[in-house]
Design a protein around this motif. Structure first.
Motif, short mmCIF file in Angstrom:
data_model
loop_
_atom_site.label_atom_id
_atom_site.label_comp_id
_atom_site.label_asym_id
_atom_site.label_seq_id
_atom_site.Cartn_x
_atom_site.Cartn_y
_atom_site.Cartn_z
N CYS A 1 -3.91 5.16 8.17
CA CYS A 1 -5.35 4.97 8.30
C CYS A 1 -5.99 6.30 8.71
O CYS A 1 -5.60 6.89 9.71
N SER B 1 -5.98 12.63 3.11
CA SER B 1 -6.52 11.38 3.63
C SER B 1 -6.39 11.28 5.15
O SER B 1 -6.48 10.20 5.72
N GLU C 1 -5.76 7.47 -2.87
CA GLU C 1 -4.85 8.09 -3.83
C GLU C 1 -5.60 9.03 -4.77
O GLU C 1 -5.10 10.08 -5.16
N ASP D 1 -6.79 1.85 -0.87
CA ASP D 1 -5.61 2.64 -1.21
C ASP D 1 -5.85 3.46 -2.48
O ASP D 1 -5.46 4.63 -2.56
N ALA E 1 -9.58 -2.13 6.46
CA ALA E 1 -9.88 -1.58 5.14
C ALA E 1 -11.34 -1.84 4.76
O ALA E 1 -12.03 -0.96 4.24
N GLY F 1 0.81 -1.21 0.00
CA GLY F 1 0.00 0.00 0.00
C GLY F 1 0.84 1.26 0.00
O GLY F 1 1.96 1.28 0.50
N LYS F 2 0.29 2.31 -0.59
CA LYS F 2 1.01 3.57 -0.66
C LYS F 2 0.54 4.54 0.41
O LYS F 2 1.34 5.09 1.16
N ILE F 3 -0.77 4.77 0.48
CA ILE F 3 -1.28 5.71 1.47
C ILE F 3 -1.73 4.93 2.69
O ILE F 3 -1.30 5.21 3.80
N PHE F 4 -2.58 3.94 2.49
CA PHE F 4 -2.97 3.02 3.56
C PHE F 4 -1.89 1.93 3.54
O PHE F 4 -2.01 0.93 2.86
N HIS F 5 -0.81 2.17 4.27
CA HIS F 5 0.39 1.33 4.16
C HIS F 5 0.43 0.30 5.29
O HIS F 5 0.21 0.65 6.45
N LEU G 1 -7.74 -3.90 0.77
CA LEU G 1 -6.56 -3.04 0.96
C LEU G 1 -6.24 -2.28 -0.32
O LEU G 1 -5.90 -1.09 -0.29
N THR G 2 -6.35 -2.96 -1.45
CA THR G 2 -6.01 -2.35 -2.74
C THR G 2 -7.01 -1.27 -3.14
O THR G 2 -6.64 -0.18 -3.58
#
Lengths: 359, 359, 359, 359
Positions: free
Chosen positions: A30, C347, A344, A340, A141, A7-11, A336-337
């Motif tokens: 989160c 976010s 984004e 995210d 998520a 994940g990039k933002i929700f990592h 999750l995907t």
């Protein structure tokens, strides 16, 4: 970098071995303000537990999640959420010859070649127990997606070569019998899981490399034992004609036309809800094909760390299939995907950004 | 972030629209010391050009690559390599009704929903011309992999529903005839590309989320029109038994046993060269299924930006299939992924790191 | 990875050497809908040009920016914006002994040690011309910030050891005389640039490692020749007492109290607008200290690539200071950092995310 | 993304609040094969404990680290290393009026503005206890650096405005008296920490944005209370002349000349061991300036969450300075940064990569 992050933002950053002290995950990024309790996580963890029906192992895992940080007054605070699940049984077992053998179909040889040695206890980091961390993070998520009107649900659609899409009850019985018979023979089977995402607005996903379907493909293929990923009609689309495969667009009659997003519908959904890497407002449909679990008690040829050719038979209470426990993992990775990608997308338009910072 | 970047260590950032000034890519993180010229790139770009045989469009693209930076005395310097390909024809055409229609099977609606407006000229960023940047970067990755003893090669194995794996010459003729007939009908077809990676040592790929197969799945699924990705036996593995699908390990007789890496071989390769997300020393085998190209001259129902239900027929010299041009793109994406994994693996072991910094 | 990238959401990837074909940048992640033309970029590029006053070199650079992608109908489309500035003079000069000498205070030795060889023409990638790409990208960030009500402005506050904060006109004259005298002596000087950000709402920046001040420190320290970074009172804060350094909070009387963000003000601003890594609603104040430019015509001891001890004097029209051209670069790096933080903050809260996806 | 992550290859993700269940960190990307025990971590954690001398608080923290994963047979396995430190006292205290007040100089208002609410217990995520996770991860980085011949050591060089660089013993006594007197007055003081890195080869750091000094600046500025960062001569370099500030290069006489890396030395080290963002083979020298701790018992003006102007005095056993506990944190952040740069540099040259994959 490295491999245990997603994940990039929700990592998320996961850790833990099958027979170490604990498995767990840190969720960083989160959004604040989501109601969250250990029960929310536990509920989804229960769905991945083995031993729920006849064909599964009777191991009592009893995985209880413990939230260590990131929640205050029952809500996410915006700071990292750490969760652990303690391993009940860490005693060193007698792994016998298997400890130093490269089990066919397993990650043993890869670990050995990569790191020069490996934690052989229960598969270490490549054990199925690694998915506990995925499911715990995926539960958050999923809950957040529900707040945004998006639902994610996966189910097994093929088991041991038997399709479950038609007359499901009968087909499930048939599959269960086949699985039981395979267990007696010391063999195993695979299957296919399908995951549906409903309620996602159009335009989610990034156009070139981070297409929504590309990110989903990685997410799902990263689950141990997955060997194929399909979007919409998938492999069948390659045999179809353009005139058959294109989905026509129509207007949604019940809607006005002020905001365009969500005002279209399609006559069919061969595309599986994704065009050009972006959601098109219809149901996202993704399928993951699982290989048969490689732990079988039939005899197999292999080599050990000493460089000797040997024969092994993997004893123990191994599931003849992981598919029935894997659908919740597919759900978690999909959630999750998608979350995210939604986060984004918040910076896609200047007018959205302006709106966010307006008083 | 955003979507036009790929790779962690060997990182690329691409740009350009179909009818803008130019397409291009910046490669950041290419190791210093690789001999590289524009000819090296051009050779691979030629392979993606249309018009090479009957069933392809006769557009003369003449894409010439120009390297802007990162090379000195014929070698990569370790600094970013920028490459551009100029678009010869940027004149604004008369796109007529299509400019503001959401073409079925295309990214148009996604772009509109995401950004609020879109560059309608030739598909903008979702045009097939976007792959020029992938191929240019992939050419560098392929050349570097060759220096490391790793080769990457893709070919079409199914076209318009016709398998090309047996009696290839005859099957190709058959497929070509079907393609020509589809063109006359204003329709289109898909196909399947298989890519093989030879010479990769065992242990490449990261164990959990950044598994080699997961990264390859994303890389390949990010190519426009791909709807399925399979590793090794792929979808067939889901129907197989553990005893059939597991690949037995054997010792390579010709080798000594000082270094373990590469001293094993397998009796079969159902796994497609990847176990537990890491290479196992055998050939990597990945397949990408392409949908039929959505630009067809048959009439289709859709909606335009004004919210009117309309009928469109997409005229012009569109390929009835993109598969024959796409295999070089699959090769490029595979090469970028494998090289990045090889570079990431450099920090896997303390003794490797020590060796690098020893005088 | 690698080193020529900056930003997480508003991501830039730069390229180009001093004496190569071109310098440029790809901006990936720029929100759609911003009006943007080459003039917007050019205006800021002009501010970094040398030769504007006596103490600067008379080189005519005439750097004209060309936008290659990402703009349609005068607006950003959300896809990557590539920009290039062509180098007018790429002829290979006679670099004489300097080509293979490690110039004191320069990056030459580092490049050689890192890559095994180097592009010695004009400093290659470590030339001051590298900042063209920073400024071009920064111009976009600045324009977008203005749309959000945030302004960024830097100025020189100390030059050649002379403070310009009081009686500026007189002090500037003094400094200019000192610079001219240093040029005659073949020597050089440094200085300090201060950058102010106005209009930033409170709460921007991430609490732990990606604190706003930490990100600004990296951004500014990455500019060649910067050796110190200070926030607010900076180095003076270390000598101060808590009772002096703490800024008291007050209510803004003119405001109601519906939305809290922006309703507070501080009685002083020792903190430079950042507390705990997040903006506090007051002016952000950051200072960058530049060392004297290392290219001096005085004789210096060094070593060449052949391993010989030599003496060099760097001839040519080198600026005795880079500070007056550097303030626009500080501005650019600050704008890139602040915009990225603003986008990342989108976010931070579930209710913001909900608001964005509400119809 | 988000803010609680640091590092690209040697990546850490931290979590935990001052008064939550635990603080901790997951290290992902640690090379396999490093001997590591809880004692290695504990030793460094002890150095950050308060209460070691008179001027520090007498709180007994007793922070014991527990490693949850990533170690097998006493060595790192290459998989994630999770570490936790349990908070002994999580009882909800009576925070009184302070719970909902925005303490001057603290992160309270930033958290509130960013997330809409905040965990007020002991500062939550912005507490000094957050540094436990940094130190635990830094202890691993320091140990690995030692294996590579690189040492990192920080010390306080200025305390409460008193320089400790000359006649240290006497100056320390003076500073301690000043600190004790400030405690009586309910006030606080800052100071400066200097960190030295010895043994780092030349060429480490990336040329443009990820310069070694830029990355160090971010690392150190991300520590709470740091307001200035200097490299080498730092702020003094801005007032110096080129002829004074440039460091001349000389050959190391005792060395042969086969390998160039490390064969040069400098006559001075104004640059602090970094030129053009890359190490130059001499000692890295970085300084961090800390503001006085903002928790003072003197009365201060502020506002609470209800929007009322109030006066507060922060009671409790607060340190009048954090500097003496902070040097180990500076060391940790420096070690994490330098190790990451060393690992990133592994892919700088094709011949290095070849060497790594040669049998």
């Amino acid at each position: 970098m490295a491999g245990s992050q997603f994940g990039k933002i929700f990592h998320i950053s996961t850790f833990g071995e099958s027979h170490g002290k604990a498995l767990g995950v840190v969720v960083d990024g989160c959004p604040a303000g989501l109601s969250l309790s250990e029960e929310d996580i536990q509920e989804m963890l229960e769905r991945r537990r083995p031993g729920k029906n006849l064909k599964m192992t009777q191991r009592k895992e009893g995985d209880k999640v413990e939230i260590l940080s990131g929640i205050f007054d029952g809500k996410t605070t915006g700071t990292p959420i750490a969760m652990v699940v303690w391993n009940e049984d860490q005693r060193s077992k007698d792994y016998g010859g298997i400890a130093h053998a490269f089990r066919p179909g397993h990650a043993d040889y890869g670990f050995f070649a990569k790191y020069g040695f490996r934690d052989y206890r229960g598969g270490g980091r490549s054990s199925g127990r690694e998915t506990i961390a995925r499911v715990a993070a995926g539960a958050i998520a999923k809950k957040m997606l529900l707040e945004l009107g998006v639902s994610v649900r996966a189910k097994v659609i093929e088991l041991a070569g038997i399709s479950l899409t038609e007359s499901r009850e009968k087909a499930e019985l048939l599959a269960e019998q086949k699985i039981l018979s395979l267990r007696e023979q010391g063999d195993s089977a695979g299957g296919v899981v399908e995951c549906l995402v409903e309620g996602l607005p159009a335009g989610i996903g990034e156009p070139v490399f981070d297409k929504l379907d590309a990110s989903l493909a990685k997410a799902v293929m990263s689950i141990g034992a997955v060997k194929s990923v399909e979007i919409g009609d998938g492999i069948e689309a390659s045999k179809s004609l353009g005139s058959e495969n294109n989905d026509a667009f129509f207007l949604k009659q019940e809607q006005g036309f002020d905001s365009f997003m969500g005002s279209l519908q399609k006559g069919s959904n061969h595309a599986g809800g994704i065009l050009g890497g972006m959601s098109d407002g219809s149901t996202i449909r993704i399928r993951a094909g699982f290989k048969p679990t490689p732990s079988i008690s039939k005899e197999q040829q292999t080599v050990n760390e000493a460089g000797e050719a040997i024969t092994i038979a993997i004893k123990g209470r191994h599931d003849p299939t992981v598919v029935e426990r894997a659908n919740v993992v597919v759900e978690a990775m999909t959630a999750l995907t998608v979350l995210d990608a939604l986060l984004e997308n918040l910076s896609a338009r200047l007018d959205y950004v302006k709106k966010a910072y307006q008083k």
